[in-house]
Design a protein around this motif. Structure first.
Motif, mmCIF file in Angstrom:
data_model
loop_
_atom_site.group_PDB
_atom_site.id
_atom_site.type_symbol
_atom_site.label_atom_id
_atom_site.label_comp_id
_atom_site.label_asym_id
_atom_site.label_seq_id
_atom_site.Cartn_x
_atom_site.Cartn_y
_atom_site.Cartn_z
ATOM 1 N N SER A 14 0.830 -1.210 0.000
ATOM 2 C CA SER A 14 0.000 0.000 0.000
ATOM 3 C C SER A 14 0.863 1.258 0.000
ATOM 4 C CB SER A 14 -0.922 0.005 1.223
ATOM 5 O OG SER A 14 -1.815 -1.073 1.174
ATOM 6 N N LEU A 15 1.931 1.237 0.792
ATOM 7 C CA LEU A 15 2.797 2.416 0.867
ATOM 8 C C LEU A 15 3.540 2.647 -0.442
ATOM 9 C CD1 LEU A 15 4.304 1.957 4.447
ATOM 10 C CD2 LEU A 15 2.684 3.719 3.704
ATOM 11 N N ILE A 16 4.001 1.572 -1.055
ATOM 12 C CA ILE A 16 4.802 1.720 -2.270
ATOM 13 C C ILE A 16 3.943 2.006 -3.491
ATOM 14 C CG2 ILE A 16 4.837 -0.668 -3.124
ATOM 15 C CD1 ILE A 16 7.841 -0.385 -3.447
ATOM 16 N N LEU A 17 2.631 1.759 -3.376
ATOM 17 C CA LEU A 17 1.731 1.961 -4.507
ATOM 18 C C LEU A 17 1.626 3.429 -4.916
ATOM 19 C CD1 LEU A 17 -0.395 0.711 -6.443
ATOM 20 C CD2 LEU A 17 -2.093 1.091 -4.651
ATOM 21 N N ALA A 18 1.824 4.345 -3.963
ATOM 22 C CA ALA A 18 1.654 5.768 -4.252
ATOM 23 C C ALA A 18 2.557 6.198 -5.405
ATOM 24 C CB ALA A 18 1.970 6.599 -3.014
ATOM 25 N N ILE A 19 1.969 6.930 -6.336
ATOM 26 C CA ILE A 19 2.728 7.402 -7.495
ATOM 27 C C ILE A 19 3.755 8.436 -7.052
ATOM 28 C CG2 ILE A 19 2.579 8.633 -9.692
ATOM 29 C CD1 ILE A 19 -0.221 7.524 -9.986
ATOM 30 N N GLY A 20 4.989 8.248 -7.446
ATOM 31 C CA GLY A 20 6.045 9.184 -7.117
ATOM 32 C C GLY A 20 7.104 9.156 -8.197
ATOM 33 N N ALA A 21 8.175 9.907 -7.979
ATOM 34 C CA ALA A 21 9.229 9.998 -8.996
ATOM 35 C C ALA A 21 9.862 8.635 -9.269
ATOM 36 C CB ALA A 21 10.288 10.998 -8.536
ATOM 37 N N GLN A 22 10.092 7.854 -8.206
ATOM 38 C CA GLN A 22 10.722 6.541 -8.365
ATOM 39 C C GLN A 22 9.839 5.603 -9.181
ATOM 40 O OE1 GLN A 22 10.642 3.850 -5.018
ATOM 41 N NE2 GLN A 22 12.821 3.418 -5.256
ATOM 42 N N ASN A 23 8.562 5.512 -8.809
ATOM 43 C CA ASN A 23 7.661 4.621 -9.536
ATOM 44 C C ASN A 23 7.459 5.064 -10.978
ATOM 45 O OD1 ASN A 23 7.416 3.306 -7.130
ATOM 46 N ND2 ASN A 23 5.314 3.926 -6.734
ATOM 47 N N ALA A 24 7.374 6.378 -11.186
ATOM 48 C CA ALA A 24 7.225 6.888 -12.549
ATOM 49 C C ALA A 24 8.442 6.529 -13.397
ATOM 50 C CB ALA A 24 7.024 8.401 -12.524
ATOM 51 N N PHE A 25 9.631 6.577 -12.794
ATOM 52 C CA PHE A 25 10.854 6.227 -13.524
ATOM 53 C C PHE A 25 10.849 4.750 -13.903
ATOM 54 C CE2 PHE A 25 15.288 4.748 -13.580
ATOM 55 C CZ PHE A 25 15.790 5.549 -14.594
ATOM 56 N N VAL A 26 10.483 3.888 -12.941
ATOM 57 C CA VAL A 26 10.422 2.447 -13.231
ATOM 58 C C VAL A 26 9.387 2.176 -14.319
ATOM 59 C CG1 VAL A 26 9.865 0.177 -12.276
ATOM 60 C CG2 VAL A 26 11.183 1.801 -10.920
ATOM 61 N N PHE A 159 7.820 -3.820 -7.755
ATOM 62 C CA PHE A 159 8.723 -3.224 -8.739
ATOM 63 C C PHE A 159 8.859 -4.072 -9.992
ATOM 64 C CE2 PHE A 159 10.435 -0.684 -5.105
ATOM 65 C CZ PHE A 159 10.155 0.550 -5.650
ATOM 66 N N PHE A 160 8.958 -5.395 -9.829
ATOM 67 C CA PHE A 160 9.088 -6.238 -11.018
ATOM 68 C C PHE A 160 7.774 -6.308 -11.793
ATOM 69 C CE2 PHE A 160 13.003 -7.515 -8.983
ATOM 70 C CZ PHE A 160 13.852 -7.706 -10.056
ATOM 71 N N ALA A 161 6.651 -6.279 -11.089
ATOM 72 C CA ALA A 161 5.365 -6.250 -11.787
ATOM 73 C C ALA A 161 5.199 -4.933 -12.541
ATOM 74 C CB ALA A 161 4.219 -6.438 -10.793
ATOM 75 N N GLY A 163 7.671 -2.858 -13.590
ATOM 76 C CA GLY A 163 8.632 -2.755 -14.683
ATOM 77 C C GLY A 163 8.270 -3.608 -15.880
ATOM 78 N N TYR A 164 7.916 -4.870 -15.636
ATOM 79 C CA TYR A 164 7.644 -5.785 -16.739
ATOM 80 C C TYR A 164 6.195 -5.731 -17.221
ATOM 81 C CZ TYR A 164 12.281 -7.815 -16.395
ATOM 82 O OH TYR A 164 13.646 -7.993 -16.419
ATOM 83 N N GLY A 165 5.315 -5.209 -16.374
ATOM 84 C CA GLY A 165 3.925 -5.094 -16.786
ATOM 85 C C GLY A 165 3.593 -3.770 -17.454
ATOM 86 N N ALA A 166 4.584 -2.869 -17.492
ATOM 87 C CA ALA A 166 4.333 -1.522 -18.009
ATOM 88 C C ALA A 166 3.834 -1.529 -19.449
ATOM 89 C CB ALA A 166 5.607 -0.680 -17.897
ATOM 90 N N ARG A 167 4.414 -2.381 -20.285
ATOM 91 C CA ARG A 167 4.011 -2.393 -21.700
ATOM 92 C C ARG A 167 2.543 -2.776 -21.865
ATOM 93 N NH1 ARG A 167 7.800 -1.752 -25.502
ATOM 94 N NH2 ARG A 167 9.992 -1.791 -24.858
ATOM 95 N N LEU A 168 2.068 -3.634 -20.988
ATOM 96 C CA LEU A 168 0.661 -4.033 -21.066
ATOM 97 C C LEU A 168 -0.267 -2.885 -20.674
ATOM 98 C CD1 LEU A 168 0.929 -7.571 -19.405
ATOM 99 C CD2 LEU A 168 0.893 -7.024 -21.847
ATOM 100 N N LEU A 169 0.247 -1.979 -19.851
ATOM 101 C CA LEU A 169 -0.574 -0.883 -19.353
ATOM 102 C C LEU A 169 -0.556 0.352 -20.246
ATOM 103 C CD1 LEU A 169 0.395 -1.019 -15.568
ATOM 104 C CD2 LEU A 169 -1.686 -1.898 -16.632
#
Length: 201
Positions: A14-26, A159-161, A163-169
């Motif tokens: 839940s904590l890591i789900l929040a959109i931020g600079a790190q998640n946007a970069f991944v 993070f792996f979901a 990174g690797y799921g980004a193309r599907l989204l």
């Protein structure tokens, strides 16, 4: 033990789900297909180090400074309320589509340098991992390591979901409505965690 693991996983996720600079970069690295494994691993390992530090050391710090846990809990709740409010504000405002992939991907060293800077120079990371997860872990006594393992597992899965799921989204997040829904979910999650910190200390 299983309950402690699942609680750690749920709170960490839940904590890591929040959109931020790190998640946007991944997410962008995943959309570009550039150094995805290395970037995801760097983020997950960084989280693992910080979560372990919080779970292992927070109890000792609390023993030395008895008033720190309530202060951190209320401070963390206030931060989560503010962060959730920002998410709701973004959800109500204009949403931006993901930036398109660039023709020239950065080198591995440059990608890792950016990733680590967004992780270790971000004060929110320390609040989430060391302070919030560390303080909550003190409620689990002998099961604290299992709680921490659950939170670490959540980081690797996320993070792996991502990174690797980004193309599907990519087709989905080309639509502004998808960003609004995601931001609203993030805001609700942050407020729910804040309420739990205050109501169930």
């Amino acid at each position: 033990m299983v309950a402690a693991f699942l609680d750690g996983f749920a709170l960490g996720f839940s904590l890591i789900l929040a959109i931020g600079a790190q998640n946007a970069f991944v997410l962008r690295q995943g959309l570009r297909g550039a150094h995805v494994f290395a970037v995801c691993l760097a983020c997950a390992l960084s989280d693992a180090v910080l979560i372990t530090l919080g779970v292992a050391a927070f109890a000792a710090v609390e023993a030395a400074l008895p008033g720190i846990a309530p202060a951190m809990r209320w401070g963390g709740a206030a931060f989560l309320l503010a962060y959730g409010a920002l998410s709701f504000r973004r959800a109500a405002g204009p949403a931006e589509a993901l930036e398109p992939a660039r023709a020239g991907a950065a080198s591995l060293a440059a990608a890792l340098a950016t990733c680590l800077a967004l992780t270790w120079l971000n004060p929110h990371v320390y609040l989430d991992t060391v302070v919030l997860l560390g303080s909550v872990s003190t409620q689990y006594a002998e099961a604290r390591p299992v709680f921490g393992l659950g939170a670490v597992t959540a980081s690797f899965v996320f993070f792996f979901a991502l990174g690797y799921g980004a193309r599907l989204l990519r087709p989905l997040f080309a639509r502004p409505a998808a960003w609004r829904v995601l931001e609203a979910v993030v805001g609700a999650t942050m407020w729910a965690i804040a309420a739990k910190l205050v109501v169930f200390p």
